[in-house]
Design an enzyme around this catalytic site. Sequence first.
Site, PDB file in Angstrom:
ATOM      1  N   THR A 118       0.827  -1.210   0.000  1.00 16.59           N
ATOM      2  CA  THR A 118       0.000   0.000   0.000  1.00 16.59           C
ATOM      3  C   THR A 118       0.861   1.260   0.000  1.00 16.59           C
ATOM      4  O   THR A 118       2.044   1.235   0.343  1.00 16.59           O
ATOM      5  CB  THR A 118      -0.942   0.025   1.219  1.00 16.59           C
ATOM      6  OG1 THR A 118      -0.177   0.069   2.414  1.00 16.59           O
ATOM      7  CG2 THR A 118      -1.850  -1.192   1.226  1.00 16.59           C
ATOM      8  N   ASP A 119       0.232   2.371  -0.367  1.00 22.56           N
ATOM      9  CA  ASP A 119       0.912   3.659  -0.381  1.00 22.56           C
ATOM     10  C   ASP A 119       0.478   4.497   0.832  1.00 22.56           C
ATOM     11  O   ASP A 119      -0.229   3.995   1.708  1.00 22.56           O
ATOM     12  CB  ASP A 119       0.645   4.389  -1.697  1.00 22.56           C
ATOM     13  CG  ASP A 119      -0.823   4.684  -1.945  1.00 22.56           C
ATOM     14  OD1 ASP A 119      -1.631   4.639  -0.989  1.00 22.56           O
ATOM     15  OD2 ASP A 119      -1.173   4.964  -3.105  1.00 22.56           O
ATOM     16  N   GLN A 120       0.851   5.765   0.873  1.00 21.63           N
ATOM     17  CA  GLN A 120       0.513   6.637   2.005  1.00 21.63           C
ATOM     18  C   GLN A 120      -0.986   6.837   2.170  1.00 21.63           C
ATOM     19  O   GLN A 120      -1.447   7.169   3.247  1.00 21.63           O
ATOM     20  CB  GLN A 120       1.175   8.004   1.847  1.00 21.63           C
ATOM     21  CG  GLN A 120       2.628   7.999   2.236  1.00 21.63           C
ATOM     22  CD  GLN A 120       3.190   9.403   2.227  1.00 21.63           C
ATOM     23  OE1 GLN A 120       2.890  10.198   1.347  1.00 21.63           O
ATOM     24  NE2 GLN A 120       4.015   9.698   3.215  1.00 21.63           N
ATOM     25  N   VAL A 137      -3.980   2.623   0.103  1.00 23.70           N
ATOM     26  CA  VAL A 137      -4.496   1.793  -0.991  1.00 23.70           C
ATOM     27  C   VAL A 137      -3.329   1.088  -1.677  1.00 23.70           C
ATOM     28  O   VAL A 137      -2.175   1.503  -1.584  1.00 23.70           O
ATOM     29  CB  VAL A 137      -5.312   2.614  -2.025  1.00 23.70           C
ATOM     30  CG1 VAL A 137      -6.504   3.280  -1.363  1.00 23.70           C
ATOM     31  CG2 VAL A 137      -4.450   3.632  -2.720  1.00 23.70           C
TER      32      VAL A 137
END
Length: 146
Positions: free
Chosen positions: A15-17, A20
């Site tokens: 996931t990213d910041q 997601v």
Amino acid sequence: MYISEKEIEIRYAETDQMGVVYHANYIIWLEIGRTKLIEDLGFTYAGMEKDGYLSPVTDISIQYRAALRYGEKAFIRTWVEEHGRLRTKYGYEIVHDDGAIAATAISEHVVVKKESFRPVSIKKIYPEWHEKYEEIKRQAADGVRN
């Protein structure tokens, strides 16, 4: 049409910041799905490589529709979209637990000799693999699902 399915548990590292799944991870999942399809049909990429052949991606297209998040499960559905003399296209759906589509994709591949990278016909080197893909194409044309 024969459709293979593989479950993926989404890991935090994917996931990213925003929480997601980072877009590049979908490409890895496509490979997982494609490998599963090929294994379901009784063949392996590892066997192909051992025999001195590779199957590089020549084109890929992904359409992102709905975010997937850490802690969820994704399901990669993979099928043979097209199969010709030198190229094979695989179709994909990546879906949520409830069946909602998160992404769709198409990848195109050729088989090449490892030492020269010259394209070869899968029909010539793996006639049984080629015939299985042809059978899948015929079933798809007749509207048969697995």
